[in-house]
Write an enzyme that holds these catalytic residues in place. Structure first.
Site, PDB file in Angstrom:
ATOM      1  CE1 TYR A  17      -3.443  -2.492   0.071  1.00  0.00           C
ATOM      2  CE2 TYR A  17      -3.889  -2.279   2.168  1.00  0.00           C
ATOM      3  CZ  TYR A  17      -3.973  -2.997   1.164  1.00  0.00           C
ATOM      4  OH  TYR A  17      -5.198  -4.104   1.042  1.00  0.00           O
TER       5      TYR A  17
ATOM      6  CE  LYS B 165       1.441 -17.981  -1.790  1.00  0.00           C
ATOM      7  NZ  LYS B 165       0.890 -19.329  -1.306  1.00  0.00           N
TER       8      LYS B 165
ATOM      9  CG  ASP C 258      -1.895 -20.342   0.464  1.00  0.00           C
ATOM     10  OD1 ASP C 258      -1.380 -20.033   1.157  1.00  0.00           O
ATOM     11  OD2 ASP C 258      -1.767 -20.732  -0.672  1.00  0.00           O
TER      12      ASP C 258
ATOM     13  CG  ASP D  70      -7.309  -4.305   3.955  1.00  0.00           C
ATOM     14  OD1 ASP D  70      -8.241  -4.307   4.826  1.00  0.00           O
ATOM     15  OD2 ASP D  70      -6.934  -3.700   2.988  1.00  0.00           O
TER      16      ASP D  70
ATOM     17  CG  ASP E  35     -12.021  -6.537   6.053  1.00  0.00           C
ATOM     18  OD1 ASP E  35     -11.977  -5.918   7.160  1.00  0.00           O
ATOM     19  OD2 ASP E  35     -12.232  -6.056   5.228  1.00  0.00           O
TER      20      ASP E  35
END
Length: 355
Positions: free
Chosen positions: A142, A187, A219, A243, A247
């Site tokens: 970001y 990852k 994942d 993020d 959620d």
């Protein structure tokens, strides 16, 4: 104790839920001998409409001069066609960066009174759920280099050793006050930045020998959150992964309208906001759930001001309201009479004043 707060109501339901949060804080102040001094400031879409920018310089300066920031919500379809730097969300990114808010704490708690709202089978969450997601907030994709060249667009994920080590320490410190289990999500089988992330977290873990550390690919973490969420205590991860996963974790609790967040820097300063959006379709209609914003203020009391008893008083008041079967529309079950935003705020205040 006088506490000066920069208050950013923002867009959509932001002003509705912030009004109830201030009501709760004022009642709490009367009970415990504190005075909250509010400075209301524009940011987000409403700031763009007034000043042509989502974060006016005066708002940033006032936030920097305050003891902490209380924020409602920003954004909405009315500003979706603006270029990236002018969108309401750009105000959040700049506040986080300029204020040095590198650690985002997002608890995902399934209240026993709302167990029926959990989308998972009961055997997946016996006894409820309490996960803390610690998300790195000022680095990663970001904030990396981005741009377009012809028909190609790019966004760059980069992390320094220092950035990863400081967020890892936050996670281990929080875990030490819980069940002392940390899951680091990355990852590392694909991304070089994730390999550095894993090395840094391993290094910091040596400072906390009593903590249990596990690594998990993002994942798999997404799958495990819905398969066996109770295996998690504290999750620490990068900006984008955090993020998404926070959620996901929030929806396991049944409603995004229940969950608060804190964004902290190295000192006690923080910005506190509910994790939900601005929901412009119900703005001003007395239908928004103010509990996430109210609980965000409880996090503020605890993390920025060390007011543990006051924070517990707010949290206990919310729990007592839920015990009484009072529900806003988003958490209502069959046979319950829904209450509005203002009524929910009043009910929380009543339990605070009763002690």
């Amino acid at each position: 104790m006088d506490i000066t707060l920069a208050v950013i109501p923002g867009d959509g339901i932001g002003p509705d839920i912030i009004a109830e949060t201030q009501k709760v804080l004022d009642a709490l102040g009367e009970q415990f001998g504190h005075r909250f001094i509010y400075r209301e400031l524009p940011a987000g879409g409403n700031a763009y409409d007034q000043f042509g920018v989502p974060l006016p310089a005066e708002t940033l300066a006032a936030c920097q001069a305050s003891d902490s920031v209380l924020l409602g919500a920003v954004g909405g379809p009315a500003w979706d066609n603006l270029e990236g730097s002018l969108r309401p969300e750009a105000a959040l990114l700049r506040l986080r960066s300029e204020l040095g808010l590198f650690a985002n704490l997002r608890p995902a708690i399934l209240y026993p009174q709302l167990s029926g709202a959990c989308p998972l089978k009961a055997d997946k969450v016996p006894g409820g759920l309490d996960i803390m997601v610690v998300r790195e907030l000022t680095g990663g994709i970001y904030f990396g280099e981005r741009g377009r060249t012809g028909d190609t667009a790019y966004d760059t994920m980069a992390y320094s050793l220092e950035e990863v080590e400081r967020i890892a320490r936050v996670a281990f410190e929080i875990a030490g006050k819980r069940t002392n289990r940390v899951t680091s999500v990355d990852k590392a089988n694909v991304l070089e930045s994730s390999r550095l992330w894993r090395e840094a977290v391993n290094r910091v873990s040596e400072e906390y020998p009593s903590a249990e550390l596990n690594h998990m690919y993002v994942d798999n973490a997404a799958m495990q959150l819905v398969w066996n969420p109770q295996q998690f205590d504290v999750i620490v991860t990068s900006n984008m992964f955090g993020d998404i996963l926070s959620d996901e974790a929030s929806m396991i609790t049944g409603s995004i309208g229940m969950l608060p967040s804190a964004s902290l820097r190295n000192d006690k300063f923080g910005m506190y906001e509910p994790i939900h959006g601005s929901a412009p379709d119900i703005a001003g209609s007395d239908r928004a759930n103010p509990i996430a914003a109210v609980l965000s203020s409880a996090m503020m009391l605890r993390y920025s001001f060390g007011l543990q008893k006051e924070a517990q008083a707010v949290e206990q008041a919310v729990s007592k309201v839920l015990d009484g079967s009072w529900r806003t529309m988003d958490i209502m079950s069959d046979g319950m009479e829904p209450v509005g935003t203002r009524k929910m705020g009043d009910l929380i205040v009543q339990h605070i004043t009763r002690g």
